[in-house]
Motif scaffolding. Structure first.
Motif, mmCIF file in Angstrom:
data_model
loop_
_atom_site.group_PDB
_atom_site.id
_atom_site.type_symbol
_atom_site.label_atom_id
_atom_site.label_comp_id
_atom_site.label_asym_id
_atom_site.label_seq_id
_atom_site.Cartn_x
_atom_site.Cartn_y
_atom_site.Cartn_z
ATOM 1 N N CYS A 97 0.822 -1.199 0.000
ATOM 2 C CA CYS A 97 0.000 0.000 0.000
ATOM 3 C C CYS A 97 0.862 1.256 0.000
ATOM 4 O O CYS A 97 1.980 1.260 0.527
ATOM 5 C CB CYS A 97 -0.902 0.043 1.241
ATOM 6 S SG CYS A 97 -1.961 -1.397 1.474
ATOM 7 N N TYR A 98 0.312 2.311 -0.578
ATOM 8 C CA TYR A 98 0.867 3.656 -0.463
ATOM 9 C C TYR A 98 0.026 4.367 0.578
ATOM 10 O O TYR A 98 -1.208 4.410 0.470
ATOM 11 C CB TYR A 98 0.778 4.367 -1.812
ATOM 12 C CG TYR A 98 1.174 5.827 -1.802
ATOM 13 C CD1 TYR A 98 2.524 6.192 -1.862
ATOM 14 C CD2 TYR A 98 0.219 6.837 -1.758
ATOM 15 C CE1 TYR A 98 2.902 7.536 -1.881
ATOM 16 C CE2 TYR A 98 0.579 8.176 -1.776
ATOM 17 C CZ TYR A 98 1.917 8.520 -1.830
ATOM 18 O OH TYR A 98 2.281 9.849 -1.841
ATOM 19 N N THR A 99 0.648 4.898 1.622
ATOM 20 C CA THR A 99 -0.125 5.501 2.707
ATOM 21 C C THR A 99 0.333 6.928 2.978
ATOM 22 O O THR A 99 1.516 7.259 2.858
ATOM 23 C CB THR A 99 -0.002 4.690 4.010
ATOM 24 O OG1 THR A 99 1.335 4.787 4.520
ATOM 25 C CG2 THR A 99 -0.353 3.230 3.778
ATOM 26 N N VAL A 100 -0.637 7.768 3.351
ATOM 27 C CA VAL A 100 -0.364 9.134 3.793
ATOM 28 C C VAL A 100 -1.196 9.380 5.044
ATOM 29 O O VAL A 100 -2.401 9.106 5.057
ATOM 30 C CB VAL A 100 -0.730 10.181 2.723
ATOM 31 C CG1 VAL A 100 -0.369 11.590 3.208
ATOM 32 C CG2 VAL A 100 -0.035 9.886 1.401
ATOM 33 N N ALA A 101 -0.577 9.863 6.110
ATOM 34 C CA ALA A 101 -1.297 10.153 7.348
ATOM 35 C C ALA A 101 -0.723 11.402 7.985
ATOM 36 O O ALA A 101 0.475 11.682 7.863
ATOM 37 C CB ALA A 101 -1.200 8.970 8.311
ATOM 38 N N ASP A 102 -1.591 12.158 8.670
ATOM 39 C CA ASP A 102 -1.106 13.375 9.321
ATOM 40 C C ASP A 102 -0.980 13.223 10.832
ATOM 41 O O ASP A 102 -0.677 14.190 11.528
ATOM 42 C CB ASP A 102 -2.011 14.569 8.974
ATOM 43 C CG ASP A 102 -3.423 14.427 9.506
ATOM 44 O OD1 ASP A 102 -3.814 13.302 9.894
ATOM 45 O OD2 ASP A 102 -4.153 15.442 9.529
ATOM 46 N N ASP A 103 -1.207 11.992 11.332
ATOM 47 C CA ASP A 103 -1.000 11.719 12.746
ATOM 48 C C ASP A 103 -0.968 10.209 12.951
ATOM 49 O O ASP A 103 -1.264 9.451 12.017
ATOM 50 C CB ASP A 103 -2.109 12.344 13.603
ATOM 51 C CG ASP A 103 -1.635 12.688 15.012
ATOM 52 O OD1 ASP A 103 -0.702 12.008 15.510
ATOM 53 O OD2 ASP A 103 -2.191 13.621 15.619
ATOM 54 N N ALA A 104 -0.647 9.785 14.167
ATOM 55 C CA ALA A 104 -0.526 8.360 14.451
ATOM 56 C C ALA A 104 -1.898 7.698 14.501
ATOM 57 O O ALA A 104 -2.913 8.332 14.772
ATOM 58 C CB ALA A 104 0.191 8.156 15.782
ATOM 59 N N LEU A 105 -1.929 6.390 14.234
ATOM 60 C CA LEU A 105 -3.154 5.638 14.463
ATOM 61 C C LEU A 105 -3.291 5.373 15.958
ATOM 62 O O LEU A 105 -2.337 5.515 16.729
ATOM 63 C CB LEU A 105 -3.161 4.335 13.660
ATOM 64 C CG LEU A 105 -1.995 3.357 13.780
ATOM 65 C CD1 LEU A 105 -2.047 2.585 15.073
ATOM 66 C CD2 LEU A 105 -2.002 2.406 12.595
ATOM 67 N N GLN A 106 -4.493 5.010 16.378
ATOM 68 C CA GLN A 106 -4.787 4.774 17.788
ATOM 69 C C GLN A 106 -5.443 3.406 17.935
ATOM 70 O O GLN A 106 -6.550 3.189 17.450
ATOM 71 C CB GLN A 106 -5.739 5.867 18.313
ATOM 72 C CG GLN A 106 -5.972 5.845 19.802
ATOM 73 C CD GLN A 106 -4.840 6.465 20.601
ATOM 74 O OE1 GLN A 106 -4.026 7.190 20.044
ATOM 75 N NE2 GLN A 106 -4.771 6.176 21.874
ATOM 76 N N PHE A 107 -4.723 2.463 18.557
ATOM 77 C CA PHE A 107 -5.291 1.128 18.769
ATOM 78 C C PHE A 107 -6.413 1.206 19.792
ATOM 79 O O PHE A 107 -6.347 1.967 20.760
ATOM 80 C CB PHE A 107 -4.205 0.157 19.220
ATOM 81 C CG PHE A 107 -3.134 -0.062 18.185
ATOM 82 C CD1 PHE A 107 -3.412 -0.749 17.012
ATOM 83 C CD2 PHE A 107 -1.854 0.443 18.366
ATOM 84 C CE1 PHE A 107 -2.431 -0.932 16.041
ATOM 85 C CE2 PHE A 107 -0.865 0.255 17.412
ATOM 86 C CZ PHE A 107 -1.158 -0.430 16.252
ATOM 87 N N THR A 108 -7.436 0.379 19.599
ATOM 88 C CA THR A 108 -8.669 0.562 20.365
ATOM 89 C C THR A 108 -9.089 -0.632 21.214
ATOM 90 O O THR A 108 -10.003 -0.502 22.014
ATOM 91 C CB THR A 108 -9.839 0.880 19.409
ATOM 92 O OG1 THR A 108 -9.993 -0.195 18.462
ATOM 93 C CG2 THR A 108 -9.582 2.187 18.657
ATOM 94 N N GLN A 109 -8.458 -1.795 21.049
ATOM 95 C CA GLN A 109 -8.955 -2.979 21.747
ATOM 96 C C GLN A 109 -7.839 -3.744 22.456
ATOM 97 O O GLN A 109 -6.728 -3.886 21.927
ATOM 98 C CB GLN A 109 -9.652 -3.933 20.764
ATOM 99 C CG GLN A 109 -10.948 -3.382 20.187
ATOM 100 C CD GLN A 109 -11.640 -4.389 19.278
ATOM 101 O OE1 GLN A 109 -11.165 -5.501 19.092
ATOM 102 N NE2 GLN A 109 -12.764 -3.990 18.707
#
Length: 230
Positions: free
Chosen positions: A204-216
């Motif tokens: 995948c090609y990914t672009v994000a402006d902040d970190a992901l947040q794990f939820t479980q």
């Protein structure tokens, strides 16, 4: 079949040149794979050009009503001579074709789309079944990467502090909302939570402006390294 596309506002901003390089590249790559969006981009471009030429024509008509000075006549003559020189030049310039550029990850070779071939890529970092290579575009808080997930791998359930673009270059993956295939342009925000998983592996090609947040569950312990993945 591709079922996830950039929305109109993104396509329009792309044509107007208003997007950062990371998002512009994502749309360009998607358009290489998606005939629908390629045609939409062409239509928006033609409409923008028509509006621009219409404005130029109004300015020209307004100026044409004024008295043309001798200096203006000289400028017009120089322009005519330049255009005549260009039109009479029958020389042919041979365009250089760019050779395909591949990336190899864990024994599998993937061809990179045209829009990504000139980008500076850092080395691969690996965490379990995830491999990530940052693309250096110097866009501050925007993180752009190639993300590879091995066969039968995935990312624990998470949401996003900002936005996340995932463009599938090869393979497929699934989450709670369905299956995504090569070319799908997936835009997620803090309003979305999902658990992507791939049976065959994917790039995948990914672009994000902040970190992901794990939820479980125990995966929440991984939140300090959420920026590693995206």
């Amino acid at each position: 079949m591709i079922t996830h596309h950039p929305h109109y506002e993104l396509l329009n901003a792309y044509v107007e040149g208003e997007l950062p390089a990371s998002l512009s590249a994502g749309i360009a790559v998607h358009a290489e794979m998606c005939e629908i969006c390629a045609k939409n981009i062409q239509r928006i471009t033609e409409e923008a050009a028509a509006n621009t030429f219409s404005d130029d024509a109004n300015v020209y008509n307004s100026l044409s009503k004024k008295v043309i000075t001798d200096k203006a006549v000289d400028n017009i003559s120089e322009f005519d001579l330049m255009m005549k020189s260009i039109m009479e030049d029958d020389s042919i310039t041979e365009m250089m074709t760019q050779e395909p550029l591949d990336v190899e990850i864990k024994g599998t070779t993937y061809p990179l789309p045209t829009a990504l071939r000139s980008m500076a890529m850092m080395g691969w970092q690996k965490l379990g079944k995830l491999s990530r290579a940052r693309i250096n575009l110097n866009e501050g808080s925007l993180h752009t990467s190639l993300l590879h997930i091995d066969k039968d791998g995935g990312v624990p359930s998470h949401t996003h502090k900002g936005f996340e673009l995932t463009l599938l270059l090869e393979g497929s993956f699934e989450d709670e909302k369905g299956t995504y295939v090569k070319g799908d342009f997936i835009w997620l925000t803090d309003k979305h939570t999902h658990t992507p998983h791939t049976k065959e592996g994917c790039l995948c090609y990914t672009v994000a402006d902040d970190a992901l947040q794990f939820t479980q569950g125990l995966s929440k312990l991984l939140n300090p390294i959420g920026k590693f993945i995206y």
